[in-house]
Design a protein around this motif. Sequence first.
Motif, short mmCIF file in Angstrom:
data_model
loop_
_atom_site.label_atom_id
_atom_site.label_comp_id
_atom_site.label_asym_id
_atom_site.label_seq_id
_atom_site.Cartn_x
_atom_site.Cartn_y
_atom_site.Cartn_z
N THR A 67 0.84 -1.20 0.00
CA THR A 67 0.00 0.00 0.00
C THR A 67 0.88 1.25 0.00
O THR A 67 0.66 2.18 -0.78
N LYS A 71 1.21 3.88 -3.18
CA LYS A 71 0.92 5.31 -2.97
C LYS A 71 2.12 6.16 -3.36
O LYS A 71 1.99 7.23 -3.94
N LEU A 142 -12.34 -1.82 -10.36
CA LEU A 142 -13.07 -1.31 -9.19
C LEU A 142 -13.74 -2.47 -8.45
O LEU A 142 -13.79 -2.50 -7.22
N ASP A 145 -10.59 -4.86 -7.02
CA ASP A 145 -9.74 -4.25 -5.98
C ASP A 145 -10.54 -3.16 -5.26
O ASP A 145 -10.42 -1.98 -5.59
N PRO A 146 -11.35 -3.50 -4.27
CA PRO A 146 -12.20 -2.49 -3.62
C PRO A 146 -11.39 -1.37 -2.96
O PRO A 146 -11.92 -0.28 -2.74
N HIS A 147 -10.10 -1.61 -2.68
CA HIS A 147 -9.30 -0.57 -2.03
C HIS A 147 -8.83 0.51 -3.00
O HIS A 147 -8.31 1.54 -2.60
N ARG A 148 -8.99 0.27 -4.32
CA ARG A 148 -8.52 1.27 -5.29
C ARG A 148 -9.68 2.16 -5.75
O ARG A 148 -10.76 1.65 -6.05
N THR A 149 -9.41 3.47 -5.84
CA THR A 149 -10.43 4.39 -6.36
C THR A 149 -10.24 4.51 -7.88
O THR A 149 -9.20 4.11 -8.42
N GLN A 150 -11.24 5.12 -8.52
CA GLN A 150 -11.11 5.37 -9.97
C GLN A 150 -9.86 6.23 -10.24
O GLN A 150 -9.14 6.01 -11.21
N HIS A 151 -9.60 7.18 -9.34
CA HIS A 151 -8.42 8.06 -9.48
C HIS A 151 -7.12 7.23 -9.44
O HIS A 151 -6.21 7.45 -10.24
N ASP A 152 -7.05 6.27 -8.51
CA ASP A 152 -5.86 5.40 -8.42
C ASP A 152 -5.67 4.62 -9.73
O ASP A 152 -4.56 4.51 -10.24
N GLU A 154 -6.80 5.31 -12.71
CA GLU A 154 -6.42 6.19 -13.83
C GLU A 154 -4.95 6.59 -13.73
O GLU A 154 -4.26 6.72 -14.74
#
Length: 197
Positions: A67, A71, A142, A145-152, A154
């Motif tokens: 993680t 990041k 999405l 991987d529930p921990h990832r946002t659309q922003h991540d 992209e």
Amino acid sequence: MLKIGITGGIGVGKTVVCRMFAILGVPVYDADTRAKWVMRYDEALKQELTDAFGPETYTQEGELNRTYLAKTAFHDPQKLALLNSLVHPHVGNDFEHWVEAQSSAPYVIKEAALMYESESWRQMDEIIVVSAPLEVRIKRVLQRDPHRTQHDIEAIIGKQLKEEDKKARAQHIIYNDDQQLVIPQVLKLHELFISKK
Ligand SMILES: CC(C)(COP(=O)(O)OP(=O)(O)OC[C@H]1O[C@@H](n2cnc3c(N)ncnc32)[C@H](O)[C@@H]1O)[C@@H](O)C(=O)NCCC(=O)NCCS
Ligand SMILES: Nc1ncnc2c1ncn2[C@@H]1O[C@H](COP(=O)(O)OP(=O)(O)OP(=O)(O)O)[C@@H](O)[C@H]1O
């Protein structure tokens, strides 16, 4: 030994396609998993990564702090380039050793998201690009991987070679676009590779 690479950006379905080849008896090398293995167990690399990214890179138990690294690296091109330059040569060597142990197979497959970006395409005889529309890929990741946002997602896509460029360089394309059947495409390529033995 015929070496086939399977690549494509995040969420195109490389792992799903590789599972089909594995069912047909083809040995599959998963570069993502092996990269994590060498990052966990190669002591020299662990030291290099700790020097580069700080003590947070590993937990007290010695596990890779994915993680933290995701990041740190996926939002900073220089850090990602540094991470790649440390990890990818180890994966290349690990793959060569793995291939030597597969002598009874008609051909082998290497699955890697970064086949062209990491130069590992040079180790391959032919490359398959798995292709899917961007919105389908984002929807799949999405869900997976529930921990990832659309922003991540992209941000990751922005660090990978564009699908059009991959398709232009590859010898084969498998469409996993929720429109075309995938299994017949896999079987056709399997027959082709077997015939080259
Ligand atoms: C940064 C790390 C720890 C993040 O781990 P995490 O479990 O959160 O993500 P995961 O590995 O599943 O990656 C998610 C997706 O991001 C993409 N991705 C992975 N590494 C990279 C990279 N270096 N550059 C661009 N995209 C990448 C892939 O499509 C991948 O499937 C991990 O991705 C990593 O160690 N990357 C560096 C090693 C590498 O390049 N691996 C790829 C094949 S060699
Ligand atoms: N044809 C399909 N129909 C339905 N779901 C699919 C299909 N192809 C892939 N998926 C799902 O989409 C998600 C992404 O697929 P997969 O993990 O194979 O992608 P990938 O290309 O290996 O991604 P990554 O680069 O992140 O490793 C998974 O949850 C997978 O089960």
